[in-house]
Design a protein around this motif. Structure first.
Motif, mmCIF file in Angstrom:
data_model
loop_
_atom_site.group_PDB
_atom_site.id
_atom_site.type_symbol
_atom_site.label_atom_id
_atom_site.label_comp_id
_atom_site.label_asym_id
_atom_site.label_seq_id
_atom_site.Cartn_x
_atom_site.Cartn_y
_atom_site.Cartn_z
ATOM 1 N N ALA A 9 0.755 -1.090 -0.007
ATOM 2 C CA ALA A 9 0.094 0.043 -0.061
ATOM 3 C C ALA A 9 0.934 1.374 0.058
ATOM 4 O O ALA A 9 0.686 2.200 -0.569
ATOM 5 C CB ALA A 9 -0.948 0.125 1.289
ATOM 6 N N GLY A 10 1.916 1.334 0.673
ATOM 7 C CA GLY A 10 2.679 2.411 0.783
ATOM 8 C C GLY A 10 3.676 2.445 -0.531
ATOM 9 O O GLY A 10 3.640 3.917 -1.016
ATOM 10 N N ILE A 11 3.823 1.394 -1.071
ATOM 11 C CA ILE A 11 4.501 1.769 -2.528
ATOM 12 C C ILE A 11 3.537 2.268 -3.385
ATOM 13 O O ILE A 11 3.868 2.977 -4.432
ATOM 14 C CB ILE A 11 5.245 0.428 -3.011
ATOM 15 C CG1 ILE A 11 6.527 0.028 -2.027
ATOM 16 C CG2 ILE A 11 5.627 0.415 -4.476
ATOM 17 C CD1 ILE A 11 7.042 -1.333 -2.109
ATOM 18 N N LEU A 12 2.500 1.654 -3.655
ATOM 19 C CA LEU A 12 1.416 2.110 -4.460
ATOM 20 C C LEU A 12 1.051 3.543 -4.073
ATOM 21 O O LEU A 12 0.678 4.216 -5.074
ATOM 22 C CB LEU A 12 0.169 1.138 -4.456
ATOM 23 C CG LEU A 12 -1.053 1.604 -5.235
ATOM 24 C CD1 LEU A 12 -0.401 1.193 -6.855
ATOM 25 C CD2 LEU A 12 -2.302 0.582 -5.210
ATOM 26 N N HIS A 83 -3.619 4.013 6.660
ATOM 27 C CA HIS A 83 -4.453 3.694 5.739
ATOM 28 C C HIS A 83 -5.857 4.361 5.837
ATOM 29 O O HIS A 83 -6.484 4.637 4.799
ATOM 30 C CB HIS A 83 -4.990 2.181 6.406
ATOM 31 C CG HIS A 83 -4.042 1.032 6.173
ATOM 32 N ND1 HIS A 83 -3.566 0.692 4.745
ATOM 33 C CD2 HIS A 83 -3.196 0.297 7.140
ATOM 34 C CE1 HIS A 83 -2.660 -0.170 5.113
ATOM 35 N NE2 HIS A 83 -2.393 -0.214 6.187
ATOM 36 N N VAL A 84 -6.257 5.074 7.012
ATOM 37 C CA VAL A 84 -7.271 6.046 7.057
ATOM 38 C C VAL A 84 -7.160 7.270 6.325
ATOM 39 O O VAL A 84 -7.874 7.544 5.342
ATOM 40 C CB VAL A 84 -7.281 6.653 8.362
ATOM 41 C CG1 VAL A 84 -8.346 7.676 8.350
ATOM 42 C CG2 VAL A 84 -8.026 5.354 9.288
ATOM 43 N N LEU A 85 -5.738 7.629 6.007
ATOM 44 C CA LEU A 85 -5.308 8.851 5.181
ATOM 45 C C LEU A 85 -5.389 8.161 3.700
ATOM 46 O O LEU A 85 -5.710 9.147 2.766
ATOM 47 C CB LEU A 85 -4.164 9.390 5.536
ATOM 48 C CG LEU A 85 -3.999 10.042 6.678
ATOM 49 C CD1 LEU A 85 -2.467 10.461 7.452
ATOM 50 C CD2 LEU A 85 -4.699 11.337 6.887
ATOM 51 N N GLY A 86 -4.914 7.345 3.313
ATOM 52 C CA GLY A 86 -4.950 6.694 2.138
ATOM 53 C C GLY A 86 -6.353 6.273 1.331
ATOM 54 O O GLY A 86 -6.714 6.948 0.286
ATOM 55 N N ALA A 110 0.111 9.491 4.029
ATOM 56 C CA ALA A 110 -0.229 8.004 4.161
ATOM 57 C C ALA A 110 0.898 7.082 3.717
ATOM 58 O O ALA A 110 1.135 6.190 4.582
ATOM 59 C CB ALA A 110 -1.527 7.958 3.057
ATOM 60 N N ALA A 111 1.736 7.342 3.027
ATOM 61 C CA ALA A 111 2.698 6.405 2.513
ATOM 62 C C ALA A 111 3.791 6.355 3.671
ATOM 63 O O ALA A 111 4.048 5.333 3.960
ATOM 64 C CB ALA A 111 3.479 6.992 1.078
#
Length: 122
Positions: A9-12, A83-86, A110-111
């Protein structure tokens, strides 16, 4: 314990930040070239519409990944802030490309939080 979904998720998020940064320019160029083609009398398919669909798909994948990551992080007792910020950032962009600037800012934050994978505070 580190989760692979958080790393993904961080990389995306980083990839989506780059896409969001270029989205306005790319869609604007597509719209300008589309209007130029229409003024010459030859009407072809919508270039800007096809390009924007790619951005929506990528941010949609980010949204899904953050929702899954949120659930798994909560079970593993890892902070869910990233995750909430993403989720908020991806959802804003999916509502409209007008929100590209807040999406850009939220996805950067978020990342950082998602890749950090800090234990949840109780």
């Amino acid at each position: 314990m580190k989760l692979k979904i958080n790393t993904a998720a961080g990389i995306l998020d980083i990839i989506n930040v780059l896409l969001v940064a270029g989205s306005w320019i790319i869609v604007l160029i597509g719209a300008i070239s589309e209007s130029t083609v229409k003024s010459n009398g030859t009407i072809t398919g919508s270039a800007s519409g096809g390009v924007s669909v790619f951005f929506y798909i990528m941010l949609g994948l980010g949204l899904i990944l953050h929702i899954i990551g949120l659930i798994q992080s909560k079970k593993a007792d890892i902070s869910i802030t990233g995750h909430v910020l993403g989720i908020i950032g991806s959802a804003l962009f999916l509502v409209s490309m007008i929100f590209a600037l807040p999406t850009f800012i939220l996805l950067i934050i978020a990342a950082v939080f998602t890749l950090k994978q800090a234990p949840a505070k109780k």
